[in-house]
Scaffold this active site. Structure first.
Site, PDB file in Angstrom:
ATOM      1  N   HIS A 119       0.869  -1.175   0.000  1.00 56.12           N
ATOM      2  CA  HIS A 119       0.000   0.000   0.000  1.00 56.12           C
ATOM      3  C   HIS A 119       0.907   1.227   0.000  1.00 56.12           C
ATOM      4  CE1 HIS A 119      -3.562  -2.423   0.750  1.00 56.12           C
ATOM      5  NE2 HIS A 119      -2.895  -3.055   1.704  1.00 56.12           N
ATOM      6  N   HIS A 129      -0.564  -6.716  -5.322  1.00 54.20           N
ATOM      7  CA  HIS A 129      -0.531  -8.005  -4.629  1.00 54.20           C
ATOM      8  C   HIS A 129       0.200  -9.009  -5.514  1.00 54.20           C
ATOM      9  CE1 HIS A 129      -2.439 -12.066  -4.868  1.00 54.20           C
ATOM     10  NE2 HIS A 129      -2.044 -12.103  -3.614  1.00 54.20           N
ATOM     11  N   THR A 132       3.203 -16.562  -4.979  1.00 52.03           N
ATOM     12  CA  THR A 132       3.426 -17.833  -5.664  1.00 52.03           C
ATOM     13  C   THR A 132       3.604 -18.894  -4.593  1.00 52.03           C
ATOM     14  OG1 THR A 132       5.831 -17.459  -5.819  1.00 52.03           O
ATOM     15  CG2 THR A 132       4.496 -16.824  -7.723  1.00 52.03           C
ATOM     16  N   GLY A 276      -3.947 -22.491  11.210  1.00 48.98           N
ATOM     17  CA  GLY A 276      -3.228 -22.095  12.422  1.00 48.98           C
ATOM     18  C   GLY A 276      -1.959 -21.312  12.203  1.00 48.98           C
TER      19      GLY A 276
END
Length: 293
Positions: A119, A129, A132, A276
């Site tokens: 940003h 953005h 890979t 997680g």
């Protein structure tokens, strides 16, 4: 077969880590060279690097975040290599989009990749953005990734430049890749509840497994290599443009759209939280400031 894929996992994880290192160095060099504009008197931005771990099972990564730079208002470049057992919810989500026989009975997985979101200070310099990745289970393997440009003030010349760099890198491997993966990006980076795309697109692909691992890995590497020339070309063209308060307002509102997409629809965000991984690393894509009308 297991030993062969252990070697391939190492190759992929090492490549994604090296790409992370190249991009971090390039972004800090851009900060050093930003010697004009309203933030030129600030110290050049530097990445704060934090090691991350998964809450369960194994693996982790590196979260690299720069805040409050001369050029970058916030940028994160994350690398990870994780492994373990997918929770039932994650198995169900994967089964809904990809038929993998035996996944429910043996839900082990390994994944590695790089994820980046930038940003910018200047509303004329688009957010971007890129990611890979490689995913492996005992039953299947595949690659995915892409990059897309997210301007709040669209410039047709910049869009064409960004797409042309991506197309050149795709065409080296398969001339059908760019049109296919551009269309996929247009569909994937769409915000249904707003009835619009979140930006001007790019390329996106997932579940890439032609059966030739080396071929698919080589293509994924070129997707990563395309990022810096595509993004820095647009950034260097626009980074010294003057802006108004109205321009900044457009940027903040567009960031709200970006945040909505990432929290509601983004597949990587959902996967990271469900497996997680460090929540701060998963959510580093969110902008530092945003507005809603």
């Amino acid at each position: 077969m297991t030993e062969m894929f252990d070697t391939r996992k190492d190759q992929a994880a090492t490549w994604f880590r090296s790409l992370r290192d190249q991009i971090v160095a390039a972004f800090e060099a851009l900060e050093d060279s930003q010697t004009t504009g309203p933030f030129a008197d600030l110290p050049p931005g530097r990445f704060e690097v934090t090691e991350t771990t998964r809450a369960e099972d194994g693996g982790g990564g590196i979260m690299s975040v720069m805040r409050g730079g001369r050029l970058f208002e916030k940028v994160g470049v994350n690398w990870s290599a994780v492994h373990g057992t997918l929770a039932p919810r994650a198995v169900a989500a994967m089964a809904a989009r990809k038929d993998i026989p035996g996944m429910a009975e043996d839900p082990r997985f390994w994944a590695s990749g790089i994820s980046l979101v930038a940003h910018m200070r200047n509303p004329h310099t688009p957010a971007v953005h890129m990611n890979t990745r490689m995913f492996w289970t005992p039953h299947a393997w595949w690659f995915g990734g892409g990059s897309d440009l997210n301007p709040c003030i669209e410039v047709a010349e910049d869009t064409a430049f960004f797409h042309n760099v991506l197309k050149d890198h795709c065409d080296k491997h398969d001339t059908t890749y760019y049109p296919r993966f551009k269309e996929w990006a247009d569909e994937y980076f769409y915000v249904p509840h707003r009835g619009r795309a979140r930006g001007v697109g790019g390329i996106f692909y997932d579940d890439l497994c032609t059966g030739d691992w080396a071929k698919d890995f080589a293509f994924t590497q070129d997707v990563g290599r395309a990022f810096l020339p595509a993004f820095t070309g647009v950034t260097e063209k626009n980074r010294d443009a003057t802006w108004t308060e109205a321009d900044k307002e457009k940027q903040l509102i567009h960031r709200g759209l970006y945040a909505e997409y990432n929290l509601v629809y983004d597949r990587g965000t959902k996967f990271g939280l469900e497996t997680g991984h460090n929540a701060d690393a998963v959510l580093m894509s969110l902008p530092p400031e945003a507005k809603w009308t």
